[in-house]
Motif scaffolding. Structure first.
Motif, PDB file in Angstrom:
ATOM      1  N   LEU A 158     -13.243 -26.478  56.751  1.00  0.00           N
ATOM      2  CA  LEU A 158     -12.210 -25.762  57.495  1.00  0.00           C
ATOM      3  C   LEU A 158     -12.081 -24.355  56.924  1.00  0.00           C
ATOM      4  O   LEU A 158     -11.965 -24.178  55.722  1.00  0.00           O
ATOM      5  N   THR A 159     -12.114 -23.351  57.789  1.00  0.00           N
ATOM      6  CA  THR A 159     -11.943 -21.983  57.312  1.00  0.00           C
ATOM      7  C   THR A 159     -10.719 -21.358  57.962  1.00  0.00           C
ATOM      8  O   THR A 159     -10.471 -21.535  59.148  1.00  0.00           O
ATOM      9  N   VAL A 160      -9.942 -20.637  57.172  1.00  0.00           N
ATOM     10  CA  VAL A 160      -8.766 -19.916  57.648  1.00  0.00           C
ATOM     11  C   VAL A 160      -8.940 -18.462  57.247  1.00  0.00           C
ATOM     12  O   VAL A 160      -9.149 -18.153  56.067  1.00  0.00           O
ATOM     13  N   ARG A 161      -8.887 -17.581  58.213  1.00  0.00           N
ATOM     14  CA  ARG A 161      -9.139 -16.167  57.927  1.00  0.00           C
ATOM     15  C   ARG A 161      -7.949 -15.539  57.203  1.00  0.00           C
ATOM     16  O   ARG A 161      -6.793 -15.734  57.576  1.00  0.00           O
ATOM     17  N   LEU A 162      -8.264 -14.746  56.172  1.00  0.00           N
ATOM     18  CA  LEU A 162      -7.253 -14.014  55.399  1.00  0.00           C
ATOM     19  C   LEU A 162      -7.193 -12.565  55.879  1.00  0.00           C
ATOM     20  O   LEU A 162      -8.163 -12.047  56.441  1.00  0.00           O
ATOM     21  N   PRO A 163      -6.084 -11.874  55.620  1.00  0.00           N
ATOM     22  CA  PRO A 163      -6.074 -10.425  55.851  1.00  0.00           C
ATOM     23  C   PRO A 163      -7.091  -9.774  54.920  1.00  0.00           C
ATOM     24  O   PRO A 163      -7.397 -10.297  53.847  1.00  0.00           O
ATOM     25  N   SER A 164      -7.625  -8.622  55.312  1.00  0.00           N
ATOM     26  CA  SER A 164      -8.526  -7.899  54.416  1.00  0.00           C
ATOM     27  C   SER A 164      -7.726  -7.309  53.257  1.00  0.00           C
ATOM     28  O   SER A 164      -6.493  -7.175  53.334  1.00  0.00           O
ATOM     29  N   SER A 165      -8.435  -6.929  52.201  1.00  0.00           N
ATOM     30  CA  SER A 165      -7.741  -6.308  51.069  1.00  0.00           C
ATOM     31  C   SER A 165      -7.092  -4.995  51.497  1.00  0.00           C
ATOM     32  O   SER A 165      -6.005  -4.644  51.017  1.00  0.00           O
ATOM     33  N   LEU A 166      -7.725  -4.269  52.406  1.00  0.00           N
ATOM     34  CA  LEU A 166      -7.142  -3.021  52.909  1.00  0.00           C
ATOM     35  C   LEU A 166      -5.830  -3.281  53.637  1.00  0.00           C
ATOM     36  O   LEU A 166      -4.840  -2.554  53.436  1.00  0.00           O
ATOM     37  N   GLN A 167      -5.782  -4.342  54.463  1.00  0.00           N
ATOM     38  CA  GLN A 167      -4.541  -4.667  55.183  1.00  0.00           C
ATOM     39  C   GLN A 167      -3.409  -4.985  54.205  1.00  0.00           C
ATOM     40  O   GLN A 167      -2.280  -4.521  54.377  1.00  0.00           O
ATOM     41  N   LEU A 168      -3.710  -5.778  53.175  1.00  0.00           N
ATOM     42  CA  LEU A 168      -2.656  -6.144  52.223  1.00  0.00           C
ATOM     43  C   LEU A 168      -2.194  -4.925  51.433  1.00  0.00           C
ATOM     44  O   LEU A 168      -0.987  -4.745  51.201  1.00  0.00           O
ATOM     45  N   LYS A 169      -3.125  -4.059  51.063  1.00  0.00           N
ATOM     46  CA  LYS A 169      -2.748  -2.855  50.324  1.00  0.00           C
ATOM     47  C   LYS A 169      -1.908  -1.910  51.190  1.00  0.00           C
ATOM     48  O   LYS A 169      -1.021  -1.220  50.683  1.00  0.00           O
ATOM     49  N   ALA A 218     -11.090 -12.123  45.438  1.00  0.00           N
ATOM     50  CA  ALA A 218      -9.651 -11.841  45.296  1.00  0.00           C
ATOM     51  C   ALA A 218      -9.397 -10.521  44.575  1.00  0.00           C
ATOM     52  O   ALA A 218      -8.306  -9.950  44.679  1.00  0.00           O
ATOM     53  N   ALA A 219     -10.413 -10.018  43.854  1.00  0.00           N
ATOM     54  CA  ALA A 219     -10.201  -8.835  43.023  1.00  0.00           C
ATOM     55  C   ALA A 219      -9.766  -7.627  43.845  1.00  0.00           C
ATOM     56  O   ALA A 219      -8.916  -6.837  43.407  1.00  0.00           O
ATOM     57  N   GLY A 220     -10.322  -7.469  45.030  1.00  0.00           N
ATOM     58  CA  GLY A 220     -10.008  -6.305  45.852  1.00  0.00           C
ATOM     59  C   GLY A 220      -8.567  -6.226  46.313  1.00  0.00           C
ATOM     60  O   GLY A 220      -8.095  -5.150  46.709  1.00  0.00           O
ATOM     61  N   TYR A 221      -7.837  -7.328  46.245  1.00  0.00           N
ATOM     62  CA  TYR A 221      -6.432  -7.345  46.654  1.00  0.00           C
ATOM     63  C   TYR A 221      -5.505  -6.812  45.555  1.00  0.00           C
ATOM     64  O   TYR A 221      -4.355  -6.483  45.818  1.00  0.00           O
ATOM     65  N   LEU A 222      -6.028  -6.748  44.316  1.00  0.00           N
ATOM     66  CA  LEU A 222      -5.163  -6.437  43.166  1.00  0.00           C
ATOM     67  C   LEU A 222      -5.697  -5.313  42.289  1.00  0.00           C
ATOM     68  O   LEU A 222      -4.985  -4.823  41.415  1.00  0.00           O
ATOM     69  N   ASP A 223      -6.949  -4.876  42.519  1.00  0.00           N
ATOM     70  CA  ASP A 223      -7.628  -4.030  41.531  1.00  0.00           C
ATOM     71  C   ASP A 223      -6.948  -2.690  41.277  1.00  0.00           C
ATOM     72  O   ASP A 223      -7.039  -2.138  40.183  1.00  0.00           O
ATOM     73  N   ASP A 224      -6.230  -2.144  42.257  1.00  0.00           N
ATOM     74  CA  ASP A 224      -5.584  -0.837  42.072  1.00  0.00           C
ATOM     75  C   ASP A 224      -4.355  -0.913  41.169  1.00  0.00           C
ATOM     76  O   ASP A 224      -3.828   0.114  40.746  1.00  0.00           O
ATOM     77  N   LEU A 225      -3.891  -2.134  40.871  1.00  0.00           N
ATOM     78  CA  LEU A 225      -2.665  -2.320  40.089  1.00  0.00           C
ATOM     79  C   LEU A 225      -2.935  -2.554  38.609  1.00  0.00           C
ATOM     80  O   LEU A 225      -2.004  -2.518  37.803  1.00  0.00           O
ATOM     81  N   LEU A 226      -4.174  -2.809  38.252  1.00  0.00           N
ATOM     82  CA  LEU A 226      -4.489  -3.351  36.932  1.00  0.00           C
ATOM     83  C   LEU A 226      -4.905  -2.272  35.946  1.00  0.00           C
ATOM     84  O   LEU A 226      -5.672  -1.372  36.270  1.00  0.00           O
ATOM     85  N   GLY A 248     -21.441  -8.171  48.361  1.00  0.00           N
ATOM     86  CA  GLY A 248     -19.998  -8.202  48.208  1.00  0.00           C
ATOM     87  C   GLY A 248     -19.314  -8.070  49.557  1.00  0.00           C
ATOM     88  O   GLY A 248     -19.937  -8.239  50.607  1.00  0.00           O
ATOM     89  N   VAL A 249     -18.031  -7.748  49.501  1.00  0.00           N
ATOM     90  CA  VAL A 249     -17.209  -7.577  50.699  1.00  0.00           C
ATOM     91  C   VAL A 249     -16.511  -6.240  50.579  1.00  0.00           C
ATOM     92  O   VAL A 249     -15.959  -5.915  49.517  1.00  0.00           O
ATOM     93  N   ASP A 250     -16.526  -5.447  51.666  1.00  0.00           N
ATOM     94  CA  ASP A 250     -15.833  -4.160  51.611  1.00  0.00           C
ATOM     95  C   ASP A 250     -14.339  -4.349  51.852  1.00  0.00           C
ATOM     96  O   ASP A 250     -13.857  -5.467  52.060  1.00  0.00           O
ATOM     97  N   SER A 251     -13.584  -3.245  51.810  1.00  0.00           N
ATOM     98  CA  SER A 251     -12.116  -3.338  51.888  1.00  0.00           C
ATOM     99  C   SER A 251     -11.632  -3.858  53.234  1.00  0.00           C
ATOM    100  O   SER A 251     -10.490  -4.313  53.354  1.00  0.00           O
ATOM    101  N   GLN A 252     -12.499  -3.810  54.249  1.00  0.00           N
ATOM    102  CA  GLN A 252     -12.118  -4.309  55.572  1.00  0.00           C
ATOM    103  C   GLN A 252     -12.574  -5.740  55.800  1.00  0.00           C
ATOM    104  O   GLN A 252     -12.403  -6.286  56.886  1.00  0.00           O
ATOM    105  N   GLY A 253     -13.156  -6.349  54.764  1.00  0.00           N
ATOM    106  CA  GLY A 253     -13.527  -7.751  54.854  1.00  0.00           C
ATOM    107  C   GLY A 253     -14.925  -8.019  55.355  1.00  0.00           C
ATOM    108  O   GLY A 253     -15.277  -9.164  55.618  1.00  0.00           O
TER     109      GLY A 253
END
Length: 356
Positions: free
Chosen positions: A20-31, A157-165, A219-224
């Motif tokens: 089962l796959t559930v799509r997540l928001p991209s890291s750009l959307q969350l940022k 998951a790193a792309g969702y948090l990397d600018d904060l660390l 890898g995956v870019d900021s838009q997923g």
């Protein structure tokens, strides 16, 4: 906390393996939904530079990564961060305190994987809410003036948090992973590689050498979207000693052997000691003794010992995950209580001051 970001409504059943796959928001959307302001971005950049200066010997302060083994309750995490922020100001001339904000937990077999995976603590694995809550919490900690550290376990998951660390750990189980070495080579903040679970430094030294080089990797870019990622190489890596199957490796003899290995391989002699895990025999109350042993080595002239890591929460010990949790107590590894942590760091600052 208001975690308003939810998974996008796409669920498909792959009949071949029933995944089962559930799509997540991209890291750009969350940022974009939980942005880092320009002022706070400059603060993060300054904290990263301060960590680099300690690694390079340009700043003589100790680097201390301190906080809960893992964060499971936003309220107690922010109460801890508030206390740590006030303590950080008191000792700022002797040490740089960095908030340990671990939201992913590696498991030997199975178990709770951390706030980013299961924020409701009920096995529902609402990862969209977990990523949003993790980002919100880190933003709040940064607003308190703290640098933030985490272990990056899942590269996606790193792309969702990397600018904060301001500092990142690669754990003992993943230091040998090429994927994590490639990821570290593209990160903009200093990275500590833990020694392997056998207690030897060779795997971590290989990781440091690999991460220092440029890479091209999947890898995956900021838009997923799937992408080829080109990294510049990360010069700001160091070794984190956490002990191993045969016991601690923070003692003078172990560190002398590691110095010889680092020098032979022409890798910068920059060592942090994790006062928990195998170094403490998983007894959180032994952490102050280990901290003071390492501090003594530092005060006697070993400038390669750039800092320590402590597992610390509001209250000492740990508890199993259950329906009735005690406030401010870890649900993963046992922690030192905040009062004991504060006394340890204040005493250490005094010792450093007296030595100078």
């Amino acid at each position: 906390m208001n975690s308003s970001v939810s998974a996008l409504p796409l669920s498909t059943l792959d009949c071949a393996n029933e995944a089962l796959t559930v799509r997540l928001p991209s890291s750009l959307q969350l940022k974009q939904q939980l942005p880092l302001s320009n002022a706070l971005s400059q603060q993060v950049a300054a904290h990263r530079e301060a960590v680099r200066a300690i690694l390079n010997g340009d700043d003589q302060r100790l680097l201390i990564i301190v906080g809960p083994c893992s964060i499971h309750d936003p309220q107690s995490a922010l109460e801890y961060a508030g206390k740590l922020s006030r303590l950080a100001e008191q000792v700022s001339d002797r040490m740089l305190l960095v908030m340990r904000a671990y939201v992913e937990k590696p498991r030997t077999t199975v178990g709770w994987k951390g706030l980013a995976y299961d924020p409701h603590l009920d096995g529902s694995d609402d990862m969209a809410a977990g990523l949003a809550l993790s980002r919100e919490l880190m933003l709040e900690m940064i607003r308190l003036g703290l640098p933030v550290a985490t272990e990056l376990l899942q590269p996606l998951a790193a792309g969702y948090l990397d600018d904060l660390l301001s500092w990142v750990a690669i754990g003992a189980r993943t230091t040998e992973s090429q994927i994590h070495r490639e990821m570290a080579s593209g990160l903009s903040m200093p990275v500590g590689f833990k020694n392997g679970t056998d207690g030897g430094a060779a795997v971590a030294v290989d990781a440091m050498r690999s991460a220092a080089h440029p890479h091209r990797h999947f890898g995956v870019d900021s838009q997923g979207h799937p992408a080829i990622i080109q990294t510049p190489g990360n010069p700001d890596t160091h070794l984190v000693l956490r002990g191993g199957h045969h016991g601690p490796n923070h003692d003078r003899e172990s560190i002398a052997r590691i110095h010889a290995d680092l020098n032979r391989l022409k890798v910068p002699n920059r060592i942090m000691v994790d006062c928990s895990h195998a170094n403490s025999g998983k007894d959180p109350l032994r952490q102050p003794g280990i901290f003071n042993e390492v501090l003594e080595q530092r005060l006697q002239g070993d400038s390669s010992l750039i800092g320590m890591m402590l597992e610390s929460h509001l209250f000492e010990g740990c508890q199993p995950l259950s329906a009735s949790l005690r406030y401010g107590v870890s649900i993963t590894d046992g922690c030192l209580g905040f009062d004991a942590t504060q006394q340890l760091l204040l005493d250490a600052a005094q010792r450093i001051g007296a030595h100078h």
